[in-house]
Design a protein around this motif. Structure first.
Motif, mmCIF file in Angstrom:
data_model
loop_
_atom_site.group_PDB
_atom_site.id
_atom_site.type_symbol
_atom_site.label_atom_id
_atom_site.label_comp_id
_atom_site.label_asym_id
_atom_site.label_seq_id
_atom_site.Cartn_x
_atom_site.Cartn_y
_atom_site.Cartn_z
ATOM 1 N N SER A 165 18.602 -1.808 -10.580
ATOM 2 C CA SER A 165 17.407 -1.397 -11.318
ATOM 3 C C SER A 165 16.390 -0.847 -10.336
ATOM 4 N N THR A 166 15.785 0.272 -10.702
ATOM 5 C CA THR A 166 14.766 0.870 -9.847
ATOM 6 C C THR A 166 13.638 1.383 -10.705
ATOM 7 N N PHE A 167 12.428 1.173 -10.246
ATOM 8 C CA PHE A 167 11.283 1.808 -10.875
ATOM 9 C C PHE A 167 10.516 2.554 -9.797
ATOM 10 N N VAL A 168 10.031 3.733 -10.151
ATOM 11 C CA VAL A 168 9.249 4.526 -9.207
ATOM 12 C C VAL A 168 7.882 4.783 -9.840
ATOM 13 N N TYR A 169 6.842 4.515 -9.101
ATOM 14 C CA TYR A 169 5.487 4.719 -9.603
ATOM 15 C C TYR A 169 4.784 5.679 -8.664
ATOM 16 N N VAL A 170 4.189 6.708 -9.231
ATOM 17 C CA VAL A 170 3.509 7.696 -8.398
ATOM 18 C C VAL A 170 2.097 7.919 -8.911
ATOM 19 N N THR A 171 1.150 7.925 -8.008
ATOM 20 C CA THR A 171 -0.189 8.325 -8.401
ATOM 21 C C THR A 171 -0.787 9.190 -7.302
ATOM 22 N N PHE A 172 -1.646 10.127 -7.721
ATOM 23 C CA PHE A 172 -2.344 10.989 -6.772
ATOM 24 C C PHE A 172 -3.792 10.535 -6.736
ATOM 25 N N ILE A 173 -4.314 10.301 -5.555
ATOM 26 C CA ILE A 173 -5.682 9.809 -5.414
ATOM 27 C C ILE A 173 -6.450 10.778 -4.519
ATOM 28 N N ARG A 174 -7.649 11.149 -4.995
ATOM 29 C CA ARG A 174 -8.449 12.087 -4.205
ATOM 30 C C ARG A 174 -9.081 11.349 -3.025
ATOM 31 N N THR A 175 -8.306 11.188 -1.986
ATOM 32 C CA THR A 175 -8.774 10.485 -0.796
ATOM 33 C C THR A 175 -7.800 10.769 0.339
ATOM 34 N N SER A 176 -8.059 10.142 1.488
ATOM 35 C CA SER A 176 -7.160 10.354 2.621
ATOM 36 C C SER A 176 -6.036 9.314 2.608
ATOM 37 N N VAL A 177 -4.985 9.649 3.312
ATOM 38 C CA VAL A 177 -3.859 8.736 3.499
ATOM 39 C C VAL A 177 -4.364 7.421 4.129
ATOM 40 N N GLU A 178 -5.293 7.551 5.069
ATOM 41 C CA GLU A 178 -5.792 6.371 5.776
ATOM 42 C C GLU A 178 -6.518 5.398 4.847
ATOM 43 N N GLN A 179 -7.281 5.962 3.880
ATOM 44 C CA GLN A 179 -7.993 5.103 2.917
ATOM 45 C C GLN A 179 -7.010 4.243 2.121
ATOM 46 N N ILE A 180 -5.960 4.884 1.635
ATOM 47 C CA ILE A 180 -4.973 4.150 0.842
ATOM 48 C C ILE A 180 -4.294 3.108 1.718
ATOM 49 N N TRP A 181 -3.994 3.504 2.944
ATOM 50 C CA TRP A 181 -3.365 2.580 3.874
ATOM 51 C C TRP A 181 -4.248 1.345 4.072
ATOM 52 N N SER A 182 -5.560 1.553 4.287
ATOM 53 C CA SER A 182 -6.455 0.401 4.471
ATOM 54 C C SER A 182 -6.466 -0.470 3.230
ATOM 55 N N ALA A 183 -6.496 0.196 2.042
ATOM 56 C CA ALA A 183 -6.565 -0.574 0.801
ATOM 57 C C ALA A 183 -5.374 -1.521 0.688
ATOM 58 N N PHE A 184 -4.196 -1.082 1.116
ATOM 59 C CA PHE A 184 -3.003 -1.925 0.978
ATOM 60 C C PHE A 184 -2.852 -2.957 2.089
ATOM 61 N N THR A 185 -3.501 -2.735 3.207
ATOM 62 C CA THR A 185 -3.245 -3.622 4.350
ATOM 63 C C THR A 185 -4.409 -4.561 4.655
ATOM 64 N N GLN A 186 -5.562 -4.384 3.996
ATOM 65 C CA GLN A 186 -6.678 -5.308 4.233
ATOM 66 C C GLN A 186 -6.817 -6.249 3.038
ATOM 67 N N PRO A 187 -6.561 -7.533 3.268
ATOM 68 C CA PRO A 187 -6.538 -8.486 2.150
ATOM 69 C C PRO A 187 -7.798 -8.455 1.283
ATOM 70 N N GLU A 188 -8.978 -8.262 1.879
ATOM 71 C CA GLU A 188 -10.195 -8.284 1.051
ATOM 72 C C GLU A 188 -10.246 -7.074 0.121
ATOM 73 N N LEU A 189 -9.584 -5.967 0.497
ATOM 74 C CA LEU A 189 -9.515 -4.794 -0.382
ATOM 75 C C LEU A 189 -8.420 -4.968 -1.439
ATOM 76 N N VAL A 190 -7.297 -5.539 -1.011
ATOM 77 C CA VAL A 190 -6.178 -5.759 -1.946
ATOM 78 C C VAL A 190 -6.654 -6.584 -3.146
ATOM 79 N N LYS A 191 -7.405 -7.637 -2.842
ATOM 80 C CA LYS A 191 -7.951 -8.514 -3.869
ATOM 81 C C LYS A 191 -8.679 -7.734 -4.965
ATOM 82 N N LYS A 192 -9.360 -6.670 -4.570
ATOM 83 C CA LYS A 192 -10.189 -5.920 -5.520
ATOM 84 C C LYS A 192 -9.390 -5.140 -6.552
ATOM 85 N N PHE A 193 -8.200 -4.671 -6.182
ATOM 86 C CA PHE A 193 -7.456 -3.880 -7.175
ATOM 87 C C PHE A 193 -6.219 -4.598 -7.685
#
Lengths: 107, 148
Positions: free
Chosen positions: B4-32
């Motif tokens: 079983s595989t699911f693929v989820y794609v979204t485009f966000i008007r921001t930089s790659v680095e912003q998304i990277w921080s959102a996923f790797t900083q626990p205080e940001l992860v908590k928010k979304f």
């Protein structure tokens, strides 16, 4: 992603049928998706292209095959934008009622 | 395709680095991610887990790949529902790539089980998490309130 592209892509029964097929079995090749359909391979490819441009379908290469996956994220965003902020519980109950009356999942 | 595989794609008007921080900083992860706590040091081979606000472990596993700011692969198993835990480990790959003036975020979550209940369960969660993340980054607000 552009909401207009999502609505346009959904405004076609053949494209919705392709999404239904991917919902039933995710990760199909173009050839698999064509099986049992009365559309030409070219037509299916064109519809898939539109679905992909609207981000409703994502594709991944696996070896020599290109697999297609339904991407629920844009539909989730539309749901949130147009339905989520209103009375979700009542709408949920209404949808359940409709499903119960019709005895099936698809609309 | 087997499993079983699911693929989820979204485009966000921001930089790659912003998304990277959102996923790797626990205080940001908590928010979304519905108040979830991520615990890992992000090194390949290190343990990874996510916890509910009350401290229970929701899912756990191991970091398989960590390639900033583009790709994270996590060996991932449900820990709190016996029926899902019984399915064993899944693979979650998080990929970020620049597309024009936006960034494309792709989450691929898969396991080897046909009609997996676990993949079915996460397929309900990821779209909400991604749409939260998108609105958090693009507008600074969350679409959905955090819930336990």
């Amino acid at each position: 992603m552009d909401d207009d592209a999502v609505f346009r892509a959904l405004a076609d029964a053949s494209r919705r049928a392709l999404l239904d097929r991917l919902f039933e079995r995710n990760g199909q090749t173009l050839g698999e998706l064509c099986q049992g359909l009365e559309m030409s391979r070219q037509a299916v490819a064109k519809h898939l292209g539109l679905l992909e441009a609207a981000n409703l379908v994502a594709s991944k290469r696996q070896g020599r095959e290109k697999l297609h996956f339904i991407n629920p994220v844009p539909i989730g965003e539309i749901t949130e934008r147009w339905i989520g902020k209103f009375e979700r519980p009542q709408l949920g109950a209404l949808a359940d009622f409709k499903r119960a009356l019709e005895g099936r999942d698809k609309t | 395709m087997a499993g079983s595989t699911f693929v989820y794609v979204t485009f966000i008007r921001t930089s790659v680095e912003q998304i990277w921080s959102a996923f790797t900083q626990p205080e940001l992860v908590k928010k979304f991610w519905f108040d979830i706590d991520v615990e890992t040091d992000w090194r390949v081979g290190s343990p990874w887990c996510i916890k509910f606000p009350d401290g229970r472990v929701a899912d756990a596993g191991e970091i398989l790949e960590f390639d900033p700011p583009r790709r994270i692969a996590i060996k991932w198993r449900n820990e709190f529902m016996p029926e899902l835990k019984a399915e064993g480990y899944s693979l979650c790959v998080i990929e970020v790539e620049p597309v024009g003036n936006a960034a494309k975020l792709t989450i691929t979550h898969s396991n080897e089980i046909e009609n997996s209940k676990f993949i079915g369960a996460v397929s309900g969660g990821w779209p909400k998490i991604l749409s939260n993340l998108k609105s958090l980054i693009e507008t600074g607000e969350l679409v959905l309130p955090n819930k336990p």
